[in-house]
Scaffold this active site. Structure first.
Site, PDB file in Angstrom:
ATOM      1  N   ALA A  46      24.520  76.978   9.501  1.00  0.00           N
ATOM      2  CA  ALA A  46      26.185  76.972   9.473  1.00  0.00           C
ATOM      3  C   ALA A  46      26.342  78.260  10.165  1.00  0.00           C
ATOM      4  CB  ALA A  46      26.948  76.234   8.687  1.00  0.00           C
ATOM      5  N   GLY A  88      21.850  75.298   6.753  1.00  0.00           N
ATOM      6  CA  GLY A  88      22.289  74.552   7.295  1.00  0.00           C
ATOM      7  C   GLY A  88      21.335  73.658   8.499  1.00  0.00           C
ATOM      8  N   GLU A 146      18.481  72.250   6.268  1.00  0.00           N
ATOM      9  CA  GLU A 146      19.653  70.617   5.775  1.00  0.00           C
ATOM     10  C   GLU A 146      19.324  69.939   7.641  1.00  0.00           C
ATOM     11  OE1 GLU A 146      23.057  72.920   4.733  1.00  0.00           O
ATOM     12  OE2 GLU A 146      22.741  70.897   2.771  1.00  0.00           O
ATOM     13  N   GLU A 185      22.802  78.957   0.077  1.00  0.00           N
ATOM     14  CA  GLU A 185      25.022  79.633   0.737  1.00  0.00           C
ATOM     15  C   GLU A 185      25.078  80.360  -1.053  1.00  0.00           C
ATOM     16  OE1 GLU A 185      23.005  76.629   0.915  1.00  0.00           O
ATOM     17  OE2 GLU A 185      23.278  75.546   3.219  1.00  0.00           O
TER      18      GLU A 185
HETATM   19  C1  HXC Z   1      27.013  83.758  12.017  1.00  0.00           C
HETATM   20  C2  HXC Z   1      24.546  84.445  11.794  1.00  0.00           C
HETATM   21  C3  HXC Z   1      24.253  84.245  10.704  1.00  0.00           C
HETATM   22  C4  HXC Z   1      24.890  82.578  10.459  1.00  0.00           C
HETATM   23  C5  HXC Z   1      22.570  85.274  11.558  1.00  0.00           C
HETATM   24  N1  HXC Z   1      23.447  85.977  11.928  1.00  0.00           N
HETATM   25  N2  HXC Z   1      22.002  84.460  10.693  1.00  0.00           N
HETATM   26  N3  HXC Z   1      25.916  84.078  12.245  1.00  0.00           N
HETATM   27  N4  HXC Z   1      25.793  82.979  10.867  1.00  0.00           N
HETATM   28  N5  HXC Z   1      24.191  81.689   9.052  1.00  0.00           N
HETATM   29  C6  HXC Z   1      23.136  86.341  13.395  1.00  0.00           C
HETATM   30  C7  HXC Z   1      23.696  87.658  11.607  1.00  0.00           C
HETATM   31  O1  HXC Z   1      25.446  88.223  11.437  1.00  0.00           O
HETATM   32  C8  HXC Z   1      23.656  88.916  12.774  1.00  0.00           C
HETATM   33  O2  HXC Z   1      24.318  88.979  14.561  1.00  0.00           O
HETATM   34  C9  HXC Z   1      22.530  88.469  14.121  1.00  0.00           C
HETATM   35  O3  HXC Z   1      22.481  86.878  13.796  1.00  0.00           O
HETATM   36  C10 HXC Z   1      20.756  89.170  13.575  1.00  0.00           C
HETATM   37  O4  HXC Z   1      21.082  88.555  12.349  1.00  0.00           O
HETATM   38  P1  HXC Z   1      20.366  89.723  10.760  1.00  0.00           P
HETATM   39  O5  HXC Z   1      21.144  89.352   9.959  1.00  0.00           O
HETATM   40  O6  HXC Z   1      20.748  91.438  12.093  1.00  0.00           O
HETATM   41  O7  HXC Z   1      19.201  89.238  10.917  1.00  0.00           O
HETATM   42  P2  HXC Z   1      18.015  90.008  10.371  1.00  0.00           P
HETATM   43  O8  HXC Z   1      18.359  91.150   9.254  1.00  0.00           O
HETATM   44  O9  HXC Z   1      16.708  90.201  10.002  1.00  0.00           O
HETATM   45  O10 HXC Z   1      18.242  88.547   8.714  1.00  0.00           O
HETATM   46  C11 HXC Z   1      17.771  87.606   9.147  1.00  0.00           C
HETATM   47  C12 HXC Z   1      19.223  86.604   7.910  1.00  0.00           C
HETATM   48  C13 HXC Z   1      20.040  86.729   7.588  1.00  0.00           C
HETATM   49  C14 HXC Z   1      18.141  87.103   6.738  1.00  0.00           C
HETATM   50  C15 HXC Z   1      18.214  84.833   8.357  1.00  0.00           C
HETATM   51  O11 HXC Z   1      20.886  86.714   9.435  1.00  0.00           O
HETATM   52  C16 HXC Z   1      20.949  85.849   6.728  1.00  0.00           C
HETATM   53  O12 HXC Z   1      20.710  86.514   5.766  1.00  0.00           O
HETATM   54  N6  HXC Z   1      21.989  84.497   7.310  1.00  0.00           N
HETATM   55  C17 HXC Z   1      22.193  84.501   6.512  1.00  0.00           C
HETATM   56  C18 HXC Z   1      21.866  83.197   5.913  1.00  0.00           C
HETATM   57  C19 HXC Z   1      22.503  82.511   5.102  1.00  0.00           C
HETATM   58  O13 HXC Z   1      23.285  82.422   4.164  1.00  0.00           O
HETATM   59  N7  HXC Z   1      22.036  81.160   6.053  1.00  0.00           N
HETATM   60  C20 HXC Z   1      23.464  79.707   4.968  1.00  0.00           C
HETATM   61  C21 HXC Z   1      24.679  80.075   5.945  1.00  0.00           C
HETATM   62  S1  HXC Z   1      25.674  79.080   5.447  1.00  0.00           S
HETATM   63  P3  HXC Z   1      24.996  90.669  14.757  1.00  0.00           P
HETATM   64  O14 HXC Z   1      26.751  90.205  15.285  1.00  0.00           O
HETATM   65  O15 HXC Z   1      25.400  91.491  14.045  1.00  0.00           O
HETATM   66  O16 HXC Z   1      23.848  90.844  15.602  1.00  0.00           O
HETATM   67  C22 HXC Z   1      25.536  77.301   5.354  1.00  0.00           C
HETATM   68  C23 HXC Z   1      26.096  76.121   4.866  1.00  0.00           C
HETATM   69  C24 HXC Z   1      25.702  74.657   6.099  1.00  0.00           C
HETATM   70  O17 HXC Z   1      23.706  76.852   6.157  1.00  0.00           O
HETATM   71  C25 HXC Z   1      26.905  73.136   4.709  1.00  0.00           C
HETATM   72  C26 HXC Z   1      27.779  72.997   5.582  1.00  0.00           C
HETATM   73  C27 HXC Z   1      27.419  73.103   7.204  1.00  0.00           C
END
Ligand code: HXC
Length: 258
Positions: free
Chosen positions: A65, A109, A112, A132
């Site tokens: 998400a 998400g 999921e 998460e």
């Molecule tokens: C918003 C995101 C994002 C996310 C990545 N980006 N994941 N933006 N929400 N979930 C954005 C980053 O901010 C960045 O934007 C660009 O995408 C590239 O990401 P990087 O982090 O620079 O890439 P990398 O170093 O290759 O790392 C990849 C990654 C990391 C390991 C996947 O992005 C990451 O940990 N993302 C979050 C994963 C996460 O926690 N997901 C769960 C979300 S909560 P900029 O603008 O800086 O270039 C969830 C809850 C669901 O899903 C339940 C209800 C729906």
């Protein structure tokens, strides 16, 4: 109305929906989820479509998400907002077969939504996780439940509590993923499976899916009773007659209800 954050392609009886926010690793924001829900209801109503593939790009199926969209939300924003109840769960309500074709990150998400699909075909680069906990939350659209049913408590707890990722090989061993293929073969493999599925009787595909899914809600005895009753009811259909007659006549079946 055109789509901006997803692509929707039709090829014969197979539709491919591609999540398309590559700069944000396909983070699932509200407009994208609304488009996905709209596309799925369009495809559900389209008798010309028998199977759907949901995919992303090589780097990410979806990295979860959209954290930037959620960070300032309050309980009521999330509770009242359609994006959680209606749009995020559109895949689980979809009644036709839907395959997730996953390369790269399928996190939070993203994992999921892949698990809401009927099965997952992964490329060797796929990475699955429920990270998460690192954000101070827990999975919110079925991760704790579907992952645990798919891989068992030990691995689900490991993934959810540590927030670590598992690669495609581990995901296949654990039973989360149906097949792992080379990254260049991912879409062809998914398409071959989808074409095969879409060639079957559409209502019988839908009933099969309903019966398998019912197994997650019912006792074994009730599930088997439901399966038997649905099996018996199929003998009212022209497609059962056609399928069995075609076998006996050593020809391909031409199902009427596709
Ligand atoms: C918003 C995101 C994002 C996310 C990545 N980006 N994941 N933006 N929400 N979930 C954005 C980053 O901010 C960045 O934007 C660009 O995408 C590239 O990401 P990087 O982090 O620079 O890439 P990398 O170093 O290759 O790392 C990849 C990654 C990391 C390991 C996947 O992005 C990451 O940990 N993302 C979050 C994963 C996460 O926690 N997901 C769960 C979300 S909560 P900029 O603008 O800086 O270039 C969830 C809850 C669901 O899903 C339940 C209800 C729906």
């Amino acid at each position: 109305m055109a789509y901006e954050l997803i692509d929707l392609d039709r090829d014969g009886r197979v539709a491919t929906v591609t999540l398309n926010r590559p700069k944000a690793l396909n983070a699932l924001n509200a407009p994208m989820m609304a488009e996905l829900a709209r596309a799925l209801s369009e495809l559900e109503a389209d008798d010309g479509i028998g199977c759907v593939i949901l995919t992303g790009n090589e780097k990410a199926f979806a990295a979860g998400a959209d954290i930037k969209e959620m960070v300032d939300d309050q309980f009521l924003d999330i509770y009242k907002n359609d994006r959680f109840e209606a749009n995020h769960c559109a895949v689980e309500r979809f009644r036709k077969p839907i395959i997730a074709a996953v390369s790269g990150y399928a996190l939070g998400g993203g994992c999921e939504i892949a698990m809401m699909c009927d099965f997952i075909i992964a490329s060797e680069t796929a990475k699955f996780g429920q990270p998460e906990i690192n954000l101070g939350v827990i999975p919110g659209i079925g991760g704790t439940q579907r992952l645990t049913r798919a891989v068992g408590k030990a691995k689900a707890m490991d993934l959810c509590l540590t927030g670590r990722m598992m690669d495609a090989a581990e995901a296949e061993r654990a039973g989360l993923v149906a097949r792992v293929v080379a990254v260049d073969d991912l879409m062809d493999t998914a398409r071959d499976a989808a074409v095969k599925i879409a060639g079957h009787s559409q209502p019988i595909n839908m009933i099969l899916k309903e019966v398998v899914d019912a197994g997650f809600e019912l006792s074994l005895r009730e599930g088997i009773r439901f399966e038997r009753r649905m099996f018996q009811s199929l003998f009212t259909t022209e497609d059962q007659k056609e399928g069995m007659t075609a076998f006996i006549e050593k020809r391909k079946p031409h199902f009427k209800h596709r």
